[in-house]
Design a protein around this motif. Structure first.
Motif, PDB file in Angstrom:
ATOM      1  N   VAL A  17       0.843  -1.213   0.000  1.00  0.00           N
ATOM      2  CA  VAL A  17       0.000   0.000   0.000  1.00  0.00           C
ATOM      3  C   VAL A  17       0.879   1.264   0.000  1.00  0.00           C
ATOM      4  CG1 VAL A  17      -1.846   1.246   1.194  1.00  0.00           C
ATOM      5  CG2 VAL A  17      -1.903  -1.252   1.113  1.00  0.00           C
ATOM      6  N   GLY A  18       1.520   1.578   1.122  1.00  0.00           N
ATOM      7  CA  GLY A  18       2.358   2.791   1.184  1.00  0.00           C
ATOM      8  C   GLY A  18       1.515   4.058   1.148  1.00  0.00           C
ATOM      9  N   SER A  19       2.162   5.238   1.296  1.00  0.00           N
ATOM     10  CA  SER A  19       1.340   6.460   1.339  1.00  0.00           C
ATOM     11  C   SER A  19       0.733   6.818  -0.007  1.00  0.00           C
ATOM     12  CB  SER A  19       2.090   7.662   1.913  1.00  0.00           C
ATOM     13  OG  SER A  19       3.448   7.470   1.884  1.00  0.00           O
ATOM     14  N   GLU A  20       1.433   6.491  -1.104  1.00  0.00           N
ATOM     15  CA  GLU A  20       0.838   6.743  -2.433  1.00  0.00           C
ATOM     16  C   GLU A  20      -0.413   5.893  -2.616  1.00  0.00           C
ATOM     17  OE1 GLU A  20       1.363   8.800  -5.175  1.00  0.00           O
ATOM     18  OE2 GLU A  20       2.379   9.785  -3.488  1.00  0.00           O
ATOM     19  N   GLY A  21      -0.311   4.626  -2.207  1.00  0.00           N
ATOM     20  CA  GLY A  21      -1.449   3.707  -2.309  1.00  0.00           C
ATOM     21  C   GLY A  21      -2.616   4.191  -1.466  1.00  0.00           C
ATOM     22  N   GLN A  22      -2.313   4.658  -0.263  1.00  0.00           N
ATOM     23  CA  GLN A  22      -3.391   5.140   0.603  1.00  0.00           C
ATOM     24  C   GLN A  22      -4.112   6.320  -0.045  1.00  0.00           C
ATOM     25  OE1 GLN A  22      -4.414   3.616   3.549  1.00  0.00           O
ATOM     26  NE2 GLN A  22      -6.154   4.964   3.135  1.00  0.00           N
ATOM     27  N   LYS A  23      -3.323   7.180  -0.717  1.00  0.00           N
ATOM     28  CA  LYS A  23      -3.931   8.332  -1.395  1.00  0.00           C
ATOM     29  C   LYS A  23      -4.877   7.855  -2.504  1.00  0.00           C
ATOM     30  CE  LYS A  23      -2.667  12.784  -3.322  1.00  0.00           C
ATOM     31  NZ  LYS A  23      -3.564  12.577  -4.452  1.00  0.00           N
ATOM     32  N   LYS A  24      -4.437   6.817  -3.229  1.00  0.00           N
ATOM     33  CA  LYS A  24      -5.295   6.275  -4.295  1.00  0.00           C
ATOM     34  C   LYS A  24      -6.604   5.716  -3.727  1.00  0.00           C
ATOM     35  CE  LYS A  24      -1.841   4.823  -7.671  1.00  0.00           C
ATOM     36  NZ  LYS A  24      -1.086   3.669  -8.146  1.00  0.00           N
ATOM     37  N   LEU A  25      -6.500   5.033  -2.586  1.00  0.00           N
ATOM     38  CA  LEU A  25      -7.718   4.489  -1.965  1.00  0.00           C
ATOM     39  C   LEU A  25      -8.665   5.633  -1.589  1.00  0.00           C
ATOM     40  CD1 LEU A  25      -6.227   1.730   0.388  1.00  0.00           C
ATOM     41  CD2 LEU A  25      -7.234   1.409  -1.875  1.00  0.00           C
ATOM     42  N   LEU A  26      -8.088   6.690  -1.008  1.00  0.00           N
ATOM     43  CA  LEU A  26      -8.924   7.820  -0.585  1.00  0.00           C
ATOM     44  C   LEU A  26      -9.537   8.558  -1.778  1.00  0.00           C
ATOM     45  CD1 LEU A  26      -6.647   9.062   2.328  1.00  0.00           C
ATOM     46  CD2 LEU A  26      -9.050   8.366   2.568  1.00  0.00           C
ATOM     47  N   ASP A  27      -8.888   8.455  -2.929  1.00  0.00           N
ATOM     48  CA  ASP A  27      -9.403   9.125  -4.135  1.00  0.00           C
ATOM     49  C   ASP A  27     -10.382   8.257  -4.920  1.00  0.00           C
ATOM     50  OD1 ASP A  27      -8.032  11.394  -3.685  1.00  0.00           O
ATOM     51  OD2 ASP A  27      -6.321  10.903  -4.980  1.00  0.00           O
ATOM     52  N   SER A  28     -10.656   7.047  -4.469  1.00  0.00           N
ATOM     53  CA  SER A  28     -11.456   6.139  -5.295  1.00  0.00           C
ATOM     54  C   SER A  28     -12.919   6.087  -4.860  1.00  0.00           C
ATOM     55  CB  SER A  28     -10.849   4.735  -5.271  1.00  0.00           C
ATOM     56  OG  SER A  28     -10.876   4.259  -3.958  1.00  0.00           O
ATOM     57  N   THR A  29     -13.757   5.701  -5.812  1.00  0.00           N
ATOM     58  CA  THR A  29     -15.200   5.552  -5.557  1.00  0.00           C
ATOM     59  C   THR A  29     -15.587   4.113  -5.859  1.00  0.00           C
ATOM     60  OG1 THR A  29     -15.569   7.839  -6.227  1.00  0.00           O
ATOM     61  CG2 THR A  29     -17.499   6.394  -6.212  1.00  0.00           C
ATOM     62  N   VAL A  30     -16.131   3.436  -4.871  1.00  0.00           N
ATOM     63  CA  VAL A  30     -16.489   2.021  -5.014  1.00  0.00           C
ATOM     64  C   VAL A  30     -17.973   1.840  -4.708  1.00  0.00           C
ATOM     65  CG1 VAL A  30     -16.109  -0.301  -4.057  1.00  0.00           C
ATOM     66  CG2 VAL A  30     -14.159   1.226  -4.421  1.00  0.00           C
ATOM     67  N   ALA A  31     -18.665   1.120  -5.581  1.00  0.00           N
ATOM     68  CA  ALA A  31     -20.079   0.796  -5.330  1.00  0.00           C
ATOM     69  C   ALA A  31     -20.178  -0.625  -4.814  1.00  0.00           C
ATOM     70  CB  ALA A  31     -20.883   0.937  -6.616  1.00  0.00           C
ATOM     71  N   ILE A  32     -20.884  -0.807  -3.715  1.00  0.00           N
ATOM     72  CA  ILE A  32     -21.182  -2.149  -3.205  1.00  0.00           C
ATOM     73  C   ILE A  32     -22.662  -2.389  -3.488  1.00  0.00           C
ATOM     74  CG2 ILE A  32     -21.177  -3.683  -1.197  1.00  0.00           C
ATOM     75  CD1 ILE A  32     -19.070  -1.826   0.070  1.00  0.00           C
ATOM     76  N   VAL A  33     -22.926  -3.400  -4.314  1.00  0.00           N
ATOM     77  CA  VAL A  33     -24.308  -3.655  -4.723  1.00  0.00           C
ATOM     78  C   VAL A  33     -24.835  -4.835  -3.911  1.00  0.00           C
ATOM     79  CG1 VAL A  33     -25.853  -4.012  -6.669  1.00  0.00           C
ATOM     80  CG2 VAL A  33     -23.655  -2.873  -7.032  1.00  0.00           C
ATOM     81  N   GLY A  34     -25.740  -4.538  -2.988  1.00  0.00           N
ATOM     82  CA  GLY A  34     -26.243  -5.549  -2.052  1.00  0.00           C
ATOM     83  C   GLY A  34     -25.535  -5.376  -0.709  1.00  0.00           C
ATOM     84  N   ILE A  35     -26.271  -4.943   0.316  1.00  0.00           N
ATOM     85  CA  ILE A  35     -25.660  -4.746   1.642  1.00  0.00           C
ATOM     86  C   ILE A  35     -26.226  -5.834   2.567  1.00  0.00           C
ATOM     87  CG2 ILE A  35     -25.172  -3.051   3.465  1.00  0.00           C
ATOM     88  CD1 ILE A  35     -24.008  -2.286   0.768  1.00  0.00           C
ATOM     89  N   GLY A  36     -25.917  -7.072   2.220  1.00  0.00           N
ATOM     90  CA  GLY A  36     -26.349  -8.212   3.025  1.00  0.00           C
ATOM     91  C   GLY A  36     -25.142  -8.855   3.676  1.00  0.00           C
ATOM     92  N   ALA A  37     -25.079 -10.197   3.606  1.00  0.00           N
ATOM     93  CA  ALA A  37     -24.007 -10.923   4.283  1.00  0.00           C
ATOM     94  C   ALA A  37     -22.632 -10.565   3.704  1.00  0.00           C
ATOM     95  CB  ALA A  37     -24.251 -12.414   4.156  1.00  0.00           C
ATOM     96  N   LEU A  38     -22.531 -10.526   2.380  1.00  0.00           N
ATOM     97  CA  LEU A  38     -21.259 -10.165   1.744  1.00  0.00           C
ATOM     98  C   LEU A  38     -21.035  -8.652   1.819  1.00  0.00           C
ATOM     99  CD1 LEU A  38     -21.866 -12.429  -1.357  1.00  0.00           C
ATOM    100  CD2 LEU A  38     -20.003 -12.785   0.270  1.00  0.00           C
ATOM    101  N   GLY A  39     -22.073  -7.899   1.529  1.00  0.00           N
ATOM    102  CA  GLY A  39     -21.959  -6.437   1.437  1.00  0.00           C
ATOM    103  C   GLY A  39     -21.596  -5.774   2.748  1.00  0.00           C
ATOM    104  N   THR A  40     -22.109  -6.300   3.881  1.00  0.00           N
ATOM    105  CA  THR A  40     -21.769  -5.666   5.163  1.00  0.00           C
ATOM    106  C   THR A  40     -20.291  -5.878   5.496  1.00  0.00           C
ATOM    107  OG1 THR A  40     -22.610  -7.630   6.315  1.00  0.00           O
ATOM    108  CG2 THR A  40     -24.053  -5.710   6.239  1.00  0.00           C
ATOM    109  N   VAL A  41     -19.760  -7.053   5.137  1.00  0.00           N
ATOM    110  CA  VAL A  41     -18.326  -7.320   5.392  1.00  0.00           C
ATOM    111  C   VAL A  41     -17.481  -6.414   4.487  1.00  0.00           C
ATOM    112  CG1 VAL A  41     -16.509  -9.075   5.311  1.00  0.00           C
ATOM    113  CG2 VAL A  41     -18.791  -9.679   6.140  1.00  0.00           C
ATOM    114  N   LEU A  42     -17.868  -6.317   3.231  1.00  0.00           N
ATOM    115  CA  LEU A  42     -17.143  -5.444   2.297  1.00  0.00           C
ATOM    116  C   LEU A  42     -17.159  -3.998   2.786  1.00  0.00           C
ATOM    117  CD1 LEU A  42     -18.588  -6.778  -1.083  1.00  0.00           C
ATOM    118  CD2 LEU A  42     -16.201  -6.925  -0.337  1.00  0.00           C
ATOM    119  N   ALA A  43     -18.348  -3.528   3.142  1.00  0.00           N
ATOM    120  CA  ALA A  43     -18.486  -2.122   3.552  1.00  0.00           C
ATOM    121  C   ALA A  43     -17.658  -1.858   4.810  1.00  0.00           C
ATOM    122  CB  ALA A  43     -19.957  -1.795   3.801  1.00  0.00           C
TER     123      ALA A  43
END
Ligand SMILES: [Zn+2]
Length: 343
Positions: A17-43
Motif C-alpha cells: 500500500v504505502g502512502s501513495e497507495g493510501q492516497k489512491k484508496l482515498l481518491d477512489s469511488t467504489v459501489a457495493i451492490v447488495g448490503i447483506g451478508a457479503l456487502g456488510t463485510v465489504l463495507a
C-alpha cells in the motif's frame, strides 16, 4: 501526529500500500451492490481501509434472520426494519467519519444503473440474484469498469475479478448462460449459510478490490471456489468465449430491457417485490396518512411499514414494495394495486 493521520498508519506500513497507495484508496469511488451478508463485510473493511467514496446500494430492510452474518446491523435495526443501506451508513460513519458514504435504497435496473454508477471506479457484486449480476456484467463491459463477482451458500463460496481492459479476461456470460433457473437453485433460506463463508469470500473480494484500485501486479485471475466445511480451495481457470454475446458481440440484453411493472419473488424469503413502471420519489410520511384506517402503519423518510391481519408490506421512496405473506405473485400485485396504486 493527529488521530486522523494515524488512522491508516498500519495499512500504509504494508509494502503493497504505502502512502501513495493510501492516497489512491482515498481518491477512489467504489459501489457495493447488495448490503447483506457479503456487502456488510465489504463495507466494513473498505470503510476502515479509507475508500474515499462508498456507494451502498440495497433494496431491502434489516430482519432478525440477517443478524448472525450481516455484521454491522443490530437488533434495533431489525425491530425498526431500517433499510439496510441507511443502517449501514449510520454504523460506518461512527467508524470513519472522514469518508463519503452514500446510501441508495433501490434495486438496480436498466433505467437507473447508469446515473447511479456513472462515477465509480470499481463495482462489488454482493447480490443474491443472477439478473442483477448479468445487468452489472453488461454495464461493466460497455463502460469498461472492473467489477468483482461473489456468491455464497452454506459453506461454499465463489469470487472472481472481471477487468475488461485485459483483452483475455472473460466476462460472466462467457461461462454462465443467461437462463439460470433462479427458483430451482438453493437459497440461503433452504440451504442455510455460515457467517464464516460470507466473511471469507467478502474478505477475499475486499483484498482484490484494494489490489485492483492500486493496480497491483498480484491481482488474482480465475474463479476461486471454496468450501469451508469440506476444506476445498480451488482456483479455476476460465477462458474467454470468442462467441460470447456480451463481450464479443456487444449485445446488451439486460441493459436494453424495458422496465415495466416488475413482480419478483425474493430469494429466500416469503416475500414478493413489486416495482412500478414509473420513476417516482414518494413522501412516505404523507403517504402513510392514506393507510391509517386500514391497518397499522409507521413511516419515516426512507421506509413505510404497513401491517394488517393478512399481510405485511414495506414501501420505499422509489415506489417499490416488499410484500410478506401474499399467497402468490397475482395476490401480491392485487395488494399493491389496492393499497399503493402506483403504475
Ligand atoms: Zn463474455
Amino acid at each position: 501526529m493527529s488521530q486522523s493521520q494515524s488512522r491508516y498508519i498500519r495499512q500504509i506500513a504494508f509494502y503493497g500500500v504505502g502512502s501513495e497507495g493510501q492516497k489512491k484508496l482515498l481518491d477512489s469511488t467504489v459501489a457495493i451492490v447488495g448490503i447483506g451478508a457479503l456487502g456488510t463485510v465489504l463495507a466494513n473493511i473498505l470503510c476502515r481501509a479509507g475508500i474515499g467514496q462508498l456507494l451502498l446500494i440495497d433494496r431491502d430492510y434489516v430482519e432478525f434472520s440477517n443478524l448472525h452474518r450481516q455484521i454491522i446491523f443490530t437488533e434495533n435495526d431489525a425491530i425498526k426494519r431500517i433499510p439496510k443501506s441507511i443502517a449501514a451508513r449510520e454504523f460506518l460513519l461512527k467508524v470513519n467519519s472522514e469518508i463519503s458514504i452514500e446510501p441508495i435504497i433501490t434495486e438496480l435496473n436498466s433505467g437507473n444503473i447508469s446515473p447511479i454508477l456513472k462515477n465509480v471506479n470499481l463495482i462489488l457484486d454482493a447480490v443474491d440474484n443472477w439478473e442483477t449480476r448479468f445487468l452489472l456484467n453488461e454495464w461493466s463491459v460497455k463502460n469498461n469498469i472492473p467489477w468483482i463477482y461473489s456468491a455464497a451458500i452454506g459453506s461454499q463460496g465463489m469470487t472472481m475479478n472481471f477487468r475488461y481492459n485485459n483483452s483475455n479476461c472473460p466476462c460472466l456470460r462467457c461461462f454462465i448462460p443467461a437462463d439460470q433457473p433462479q427458483s430451482q437453485q438453493p437459497t440461503c433460506a433452504s440451504a442455510g449459510i455460515l457467517a464464516t463463508t460470507t466473511g471469507t469470500i467478502a474478505s477475499i473480494q475486499a483484498s482484490e478490490a484494494i489490489k485492483i484500485i492500486l493496480n497491483s501486479p498480484t491481482i488474482r485471475d480465475g474463479l476461486l471456489s471454496i468450501d469451508l466445511w469440506n476444506n476445498h480451495f480451488k482456483n479455476i481457470k476460465i477462458n474467454r468465449d470468442p462467441d460470447c454475446p456480451v463481450c464479443s458481440h456487444k449485445i446488451y440484453e439486460y441493459l436494453s430491457q424495458n422496465i415495466g411493472m416488475k413482480v419478483q419473488k425474493l430469494c429466500g424469503k416469503n416475500s414478493i417485490q413489486i416495482t412500478p413502471e414509473s420513476q417516482t420519489k414518494l413522501n412516505l410520511e404523507s403517504f402513510a396518512a392514506s393507510l391509517v384506517n386500514v391497518g397499522s402503519v409507521e413511516a419515516n423518510q426512507y421506509i413505510l411499514n404497513f401491517k394488517n391481519d393478512e399481510f405485511q408490506l414495506a414501501l420505499f421512496q422509489d415506489g417499490r414494495a416488499i410484500i410478506e405473506n401474499a399467497k402468490d405473485e397475482i395476490h401480491a400485485k392485487s395488494i399493491y394495486n389496492e393499497f399503493i396504486g402506483l403504475r
